[in-house]
Design a protein around this motif. Structure first.
Motif, PDB file in Angstrom:
ATOM      1  N   LEU A 326       0.504  -0.660  -0.008  1.00 32.50           N
ATOM      2  CA  LEU A 326      -0.391   0.121  -0.008  1.00 32.50           C
ATOM      3  C   LEU A 326       0.902   0.946  -0.266  1.00 32.50           C
ATOM      4  O   LEU A 326       1.692   1.580   0.799  1.00 32.50           O
ATOM      5  N   LEU A 327       0.788   2.207  -0.989  1.00 34.29           N
ATOM      6  CA  LEU A 327       1.492   3.419  -0.819  1.00 34.29           C
ATOM      7  C   LEU A 327       0.608   4.585  -0.281  1.00 34.29           C
ATOM      8  O   LEU A 327      -0.285   4.731  -0.873  1.00 34.29           O
ATOM      9  N   LYS A 328       1.026   5.307   0.221  1.00 34.51           N
ATOM     10  CA  LYS A 328       0.171   6.423   1.067  1.00 34.51           C
ATOM     11  C   LYS A 328       1.241   7.785   0.807  1.00 34.51           C
ATOM     12  O   LYS A 328       2.343   7.988   1.405  1.00 34.51           O
ATOM     13  N   ILE A 329       0.874   8.315  -0.398  1.00 32.93           N
ATOM     14  CA  ILE A 329       1.004   9.661  -1.138  1.00 32.93           C
ATOM     15  C   ILE A 329       0.732  10.674  -0.039  1.00 32.93           C
ATOM     16  O   ILE A 329      -0.194  11.302  -0.537  1.00 32.93           O
ATOM     17  N   THR A 330       2.214  11.968   0.225  1.00 36.41           N
ATOM     18  CA  THR A 330       1.537  13.123   0.419  1.00 36.41           C
ATOM     19  C   THR A 330       2.229  13.726  -0.309  1.00 36.41           C
ATOM     20  O   THR A 330       3.770  13.742  -1.136  1.00 36.41           O
ATOM     21  N   GLY A 331       1.978  15.361   0.298  1.00 28.49           N
ATOM     22  CA  GLY A 331       3.333  16.505  -0.432  1.00 28.49           C
ATOM     23  C   GLY A 331       2.639  18.041   0.288  1.00 28.49           C
ATOM     24  O   GLY A 331       1.756  17.886   1.008  1.00 28.49           O
ATOM     25  N   GLU A 332       3.369  18.719   0.353  1.00 26.68           N
ATOM     26  CA  GLU A 332       3.316  19.720   0.356  1.00 26.68           C
ATOM     27  C   GLU A 332       3.503  20.752  -0.602  1.00 26.68           C
ATOM     28  O   GLU A 332       5.045  20.716  -1.316  1.00 26.68           O
ATOM     29  N   VAL A 333       3.329  22.131  -0.127  1.00 21.32           N
ATOM     30  CA  VAL A 333       3.949  23.527  -0.592  1.00 21.32           C
ATOM     31  C   VAL A 333       5.095  23.811  -0.204  1.00 21.32           C
ATOM     32  O   VAL A 333       5.479  23.823   0.597  1.00 21.32           O
ATOM     33  N   VAL A 334       6.475  23.810  -2.145  1.00 17.96           N
ATOM     34  CA  VAL A 334       7.524  24.584  -0.615  1.00 17.96           C
ATOM     35  C   VAL A 334       7.685  25.857  -1.029  1.00 17.96           C
ATOM     36  O   VAL A 334       8.669  26.734  -0.790  1.00 17.96           O
ATOM     37  N   SER A 335       7.181  26.137  -2.658  1.00 21.79           N
ATOM     38  CA  SER A 335       7.357  28.063  -3.057  1.00 21.79           C
ATOM     39  C   SER A 335       6.480  28.278  -3.826  1.00 21.79           C
ATOM     40  O   SER A 335       5.284  27.324  -4.675  1.00 21.79           O
ATOM     41  N   VAL A 336       6.149  29.482  -3.839  1.00 20.21           N
ATOM     42  CA  VAL A 336       4.509  30.032  -4.403  1.00 20.21           C
ATOM     43  C   VAL A 336       5.069  31.017  -5.079  1.00 20.21           C
ATOM     44  O   VAL A 336       6.136  32.145  -4.603  1.00 20.21           O
ATOM     45  N   SER A 337       5.164  31.488  -6.505  1.00 16.62           N
ATOM     46  CA  SER A 337       5.587  32.678  -7.695  1.00 16.62           C
ATOM     47  C   SER A 337       5.067  32.658  -8.574  1.00 16.62           C
ATOM     48  O   SER A 337       4.645  32.567  -9.631  1.00 16.62           O
ATOM     49  N   PRO A 338       4.839  33.954  -8.172  1.00 20.69           N
ATOM     50  CA  PRO A 338       3.525  34.568  -9.053  1.00 20.69           C
ATOM     51  C   PRO A 338       4.296  35.377 -10.751  1.00 20.69           C
ATOM     52  O   PRO A 338       5.462  36.229  -9.932  1.00 20.69           O
ATOM     53  N   GLY A 339       3.650  35.371 -11.538  1.00 26.68           N
ATOM     54  CA  GLY A 339       4.509  35.669 -12.433  1.00 26.68           C
ATOM     55  C   GLY A 339       3.336  36.552 -13.216  1.00 26.68           C
ATOM     56  O   GLY A 339       1.751  36.456 -12.883  1.00 26.68           O
ATOM     57  N   GLN A 340       3.342  36.620 -14.405  1.00 24.04           N
ATOM     58  CA  GLN A 340       3.073  37.596 -15.085  1.00 24.04           C
ATOM     59  C   GLN A 340       1.357  37.123 -15.990  1.00 24.04           C
ATOM     60  O   GLN A 340       0.266  37.641 -15.452  1.00 24.04           O
TER      61      GLN A 340
END
Length: 371
Positions: A326-340
């Motif tokens: 069984l795989l338990k997949i997780t994650g999180e946001v590490v950076s946010v870069s607004p562009g045009q």
């Protein structure tokens, strides 16, 4: 059952390094045109029922003239992995970095080229001396427009019976009835973002992505994926191919060792045949690493929503995934870069097995729309 070796030979390694930078001759591509059916078959083969990949009316309703293929659909054109030479060494997919330039749309015609980029000679903590063969594969449309680039890694290890041969030993995961019920409840309650846009200004650094389960792995997962990418062949055609390449080796594909193509039992049969799995050092049937890559891609596309764009998927596979795992997949946001025009978001993603061992990990880059 297979050819064995006296281990990793320095002389053979030196000869193989002469192939670096040379284009390889590819086998017949499986899907050369991204038809509606091939896109749907691939998505379902990965367990991905997003209607954006399958339902033309849904795609049109949400701003697309044609059905869009999942980014990892390109595995069904040619599954990247360039590992020529060393016929006595087993190959295991070690991960890839996908760089997606242009989405693949319904009826797109696709061409592929590939070459060996590098061979790394490393000493692993668990695996001992191992070669990592690095390949570069480009996917383009018939006008030469770049669709994606894949940088693949393939572990090469001696088989059991050879010095330094691989030997993985661990019991199969046997969940209780209550554990199975809890797993199934979590699977059916999971919701993808879908048609509701995820806007860049709504995302914050440190934000966790909803956990997603994959598994427990069953043989049907492996077979469905193999059929979706054309990674199985009838016995009769396999015999004919083997005899043809024996008589005409100059016409054989060169992305794999010729010795593999001439063996009656292909080394990759361990994904379905327990006897072959044990012969290559696994305790049981194990997953195809490409499938795990697609699962990680689905984890990201489910989170970003239909209006987002997956730009980079970079995943390293660390441990095998056996039937029952069984795989338990997780994650999180590490950076946010607004562009045009959009917001670029970097994600850290990973999958742990039921025993909390890290199965794979990596990063993804997505573009999210502005309001």
């Amino acid at each position: 059952m297979f050819q064995t070796t006296s281990g990793i030979e320095d002389e053979e390694l030196a000869e193989a390094r002469k192939l670096i930078g040379e284009k390889v001759r590819l086998p017949e591509l499986f899907n050369t045109i991204a038809t509606r059916e091939s896109i749907r078959h691939f998505a379902y083969g990965c367990g991905d029922d997003n209607p954006l990949w399958c339902d033309k009316a849904y795609a049109r309703e949400h701003g697309h003239d044609r059905i869009m293929a999942p980014p990892t659909y390109l595995y069904s054109v040619f599954p990247p992995g360039v590992c020529p030479a060393f016929p006595g060494l087993q190959g295991f997919h070690a991960g890839s970095r996908w760089e997606f330039e242009t989405p693949v749309l319904e009826d797109e015609q696709i061409d592929v080229s590939a070459e060996l980029d590098d061979i790394k000679d490393v000493m692993g903590k668990r695996s001992g001396r191992t070669l990592i063969m690095c390949g570069r594969t480009e996917y383009r449309d018939t006008n030469g427009r770049l669709l994606a680039v894949n940088h693949s890694k393939t572990f090469r290890k001696p088989r059991p019976g050879s010095p330094g041969g691989l030997k993985v030993e661990r019991p199969r995961f046997q969940p209780s009835e209550s554990e199975i019920e809890a797993i199934e409840n979590e699977i059916v309650s999971y919701r993808r973002r879908g048609a509701e846009p995820r806007y860049g200004d709504s995302v914050t650094v440190g934000e966790a992505l909803p956990r997603r389960l994959k598994g427990p792995l069953v043989i049907e997962d492996i077979i469905a994926f193999a059929m979706a990418i054309g990674n199985v062949m009838s016995g009769e055609l396999a015999v004919k191919n083997r005899h043809f390449y024996r008589q005409h080796p100059e016409q054989a594909p060169t992305h794999r060792p010729l010795g593999w193509l001439l063996e009656r039992v292909p080394p990759a049969a361990g994904h379905m045949n327990p006897d072959v799995a044990k012969a290559v050092g696994m305790p049981a049937v194990y997953d195809n690493g490409w499938l795990r890559m697609c699962w990680m891609g689905q984890f990201v596309t489910d989170w970003m929503g239909d209006a987002g764009r997956l730009r980079v998927l970079d995943v390293r596979l660390r441990l095998p995934n056996l039937v029952g795992d069984l795989l338990k997949i997780t994650g999180e946001v590490v950076s946010v870069s607004p562009g045009q025009d959009s917001t670029r978001v970097e994600l850290a993603i990973r999958a742990h097995r039921q025993d909390d061992e890290l199965s794979c990990h990596g990063t993804a880059t997505v573009e999210l729309p502005h309001r």
